[in-house]
Design an enzyme around this catalytic site. Structure first.
Site, short mmCIF file in Angstrom:
data_model
loop_
_atom_site.label_atom_id
_atom_site.label_comp_id
_atom_site.label_asym_id
_atom_site.label_seq_id
_atom_site.Cartn_x
_atom_site.Cartn_y
_atom_site.Cartn_z
CB SER A 145 61.57 36.94 83.24
OG SER A 145 61.54 37.80 82.10
CE1 TYR A 159 58.86 33.16 80.45
CE2 TYR A 159 58.96 35.55 80.26
CZ TYR A 159 59.59 34.34 80.48
OH TYR A 159 60.94 34.30 80.72
P1 NAP Z 1 65.73 27.99 76.03
O1 NAP Z 1 66.95 28.39 75.28
O2 NAP Z 1 64.42 27.95 75.31
O3 NAP Z 1 65.99 26.59 76.75
C1 NAP Z 1 64.96 26.03 77.51
C2 NAP Z 1 65.47 24.84 78.27
O4 NAP Z 1 64.41 24.38 79.12
C3 NAP Z 1 65.86 23.68 77.38
O5 NAP Z 1 66.94 23.02 77.99
C4 NAP Z 1 64.61 22.82 77.40
O6 NAP Z 1 64.87 21.42 77.21
C5 NAP Z 1 64.14 23.03 78.83
N1 NAP Z 1 62.73 22.77 79.04
C6 NAP Z 1 61.65 23.35 78.44
N2 NAP Z 1 60.51 22.84 78.92
C7 NAP Z 1 60.87 21.92 79.86
C8 NAP Z 1 60.14 21.04 80.68
N3 NAP Z 1 58.79 21.00 80.67
N4 NAP Z 1 60.83 20.22 81.53
C9 NAP Z 1 62.20 20.24 81.55
N5 NAP Z 1 62.92 21.05 80.78
C10 NAP Z 1 62.28 21.87 79.93
O7 NAP Z 1 65.48 28.98 77.29
P2 NAP Z 1 66.43 30.10 77.94
O8 NAP Z 1 66.29 31.35 77.16
O9 NAP Z 1 67.78 29.56 78.21
O10 NAP Z 1 65.64 30.37 79.31
C11 NAP Z 1 65.96 29.68 80.51
C12 NAP Z 1 65.18 30.33 81.64
O11 NAP Z 1 65.49 31.73 81.70
C13 NAP Z 1 63.66 30.25 81.49
O12 NAP Z 1 63.07 30.04 82.76
C14 NAP Z 1 63.30 31.61 80.96
O13 NAP Z 1 61.97 31.97 81.28
C15 NAP Z 1 64.31 32.49 81.68
N6 NAP Z 1 64.54 33.77 81.00
C16 NAP Z 1 65.04 33.81 79.73
C17 NAP Z 1 65.21 35.03 79.12
C18 NAP Z 1 65.76 35.17 77.73
O14 NAP Z 1 65.68 36.29 77.16
N7 NAP Z 1 66.29 34.12 77.11
C19 NAP Z 1 64.87 36.22 79.81
C20 NAP Z 1 64.36 36.13 81.09
C21 NAP Z 1 64.19 34.90 81.69
P3 NAP Z 1 64.94 20.75 75.71
O15 NAP Z 1 66.31 21.08 75.18
O16 NAP Z 1 64.76 19.29 75.96
O17 NAP Z 1 63.84 21.37 74.91
#
Ligand code: NAP
Length: 250
Positions: A145, A159
């Site tokens: 991130s 985080y």
């Molecule tokens: P999101 O929309 O909140 O989706 C999270 C996903 O992770 C969901 O599929 C959730 O499953 C799954 N998950 C959560 N806890 C878990 C666990 N303990 N075991 C297995 N699966 C789990 O997140 P996102 O924004 O797509 O982010 C994905 C990645 O990108 C993360 O690592 C995040 O830190 C990184 N990231 C995101 C952003 C951003 O702005 N969005 C920026 C930088 C980095 P369920 O559907 O079952 O809940």
């Protein structure tokens, strides 16, 4: 194309992970869509892939628990009998808190899911992909991130620290397994429009932060997936240990 190759995407049910599953399937990967609790969302991604002629399974399992990691890989072994790629995407944030408010329980959970989970999944993937263990090689992409370098002061320094750990792990693992047929890279998204912000209690965060982003808008899950698909692909055969920012200049 990636005909027949098998990709595991942790947290593939929603957001960036779901976009990766759909894009990878369209490029011929067979996909294991991991989720923690939202079975319906994971099955919907699997259904869309099947309808488009691809192959996918939904796999329940908490990457933050050893039993969960074992269950995920056992399911992939049973369904496909091989593994060629891992996207360590599952991750959580917390509500905005200063360091003096962050509880030990929150800290432990954040590191267990974001760091230990990613490292354990990579270890299981290496056991299956490394030529040292009789595998055919493979590729790992970790989700870092922009927080890893910005620090997220006043929001979630815990985080940000987990993502700093992901950066170090990416560099170290890439060097450790480079001669065993495995490439390891990371993407470093900026602010991407997904549910993660609502899960941290800030549903409008992506929109509200737009003016602070050089490109003046949040990114989409699909834009991050495109970068991940490049790193997974045979267009990146000499790329390992790289951390690719996908942040609109942030
Ligand atoms: P999101 O929309 O909140 O989706 C999270 C996903 O992770 C969901 O599929 C959730 O499953 C799954 N998950 C959560 N806890 C878990 C666990 N303990 N075991 C297995 N699966 C789990 O997140 P996102 O924004 O797509 O982010 C994905 C990645 O990108 C993360 O690592 C995040 O830190 C990184 N990231 C995101 C952003 C951003 O702005 N969005 C920026 C930088 C980095 P369920 O559907 O079952 O809940």
């Amino acid at each position: 194309m990636s005909e027949g190759r098998v990709l595991l995407v942790t947290g593939g049910s929603r957001g960036i992970g779901a976009a990766v599953c759909l894009a990878a399937a369209s490029e011929g990967w067979r996909v294991a869509i991991n989720y923690a609790s939202n079975r319906q969302a994971a099955e919907e991604v699997a259904r869309r892939i099947s309808e488009a002629g691809g192959s996918a399974i939904a796999v329940e399992g908490d990457v933050g628990s050893e039993n969960g990691v074992r269950a995920i890989f056992a399911a992939v072994d049973a369904a496909f009998g091989r593994l060629d790629g891992l996207v360590n995407n599952a991750g959580i944030v917390g509500p905005p808190q200063r360091i003096d408010e962050i509880s030990p329980e929150r800290l432990e959970r954040m590191f267990r899911i974001n760091v230990t989970g990613a490292i354990r999944c990579a270890a299981e993937a290496v056991l299956r992909m490394s030529t040292r263990h009789g595998g055919k090689g493979g590729v790992v992409v970790n989700l870092s991130s922009a927080a890893a370098v910005l620090g997220s002061a006043g929001q979630y320094v815990d985080y940000a620290a987990t993502k700093g750990a992901i950066d170090s792990f990416t560099i170290g693992l890439a060097r450790e397994v480079a001669a065993e047929g495995i490439r390891v890279n990371a993407v470093r998204p900026g602010i991407i429009d997904t549910d993660i912000h609502a899960s941290g209690g800030l549903p409008d965060r992506a929109r509200q932060m737009a003016s602070s982003i050089p490109m003046q808008r949040p990114g989409t899950a699909g834009e991050v997936a495109d970068a991940i698909l490049y790193l997974l692909s045979d267009k990146a055969t000499y790329v390992t240990g790289a951390i690719l920012s996908v942040s609109g200049g942030r």
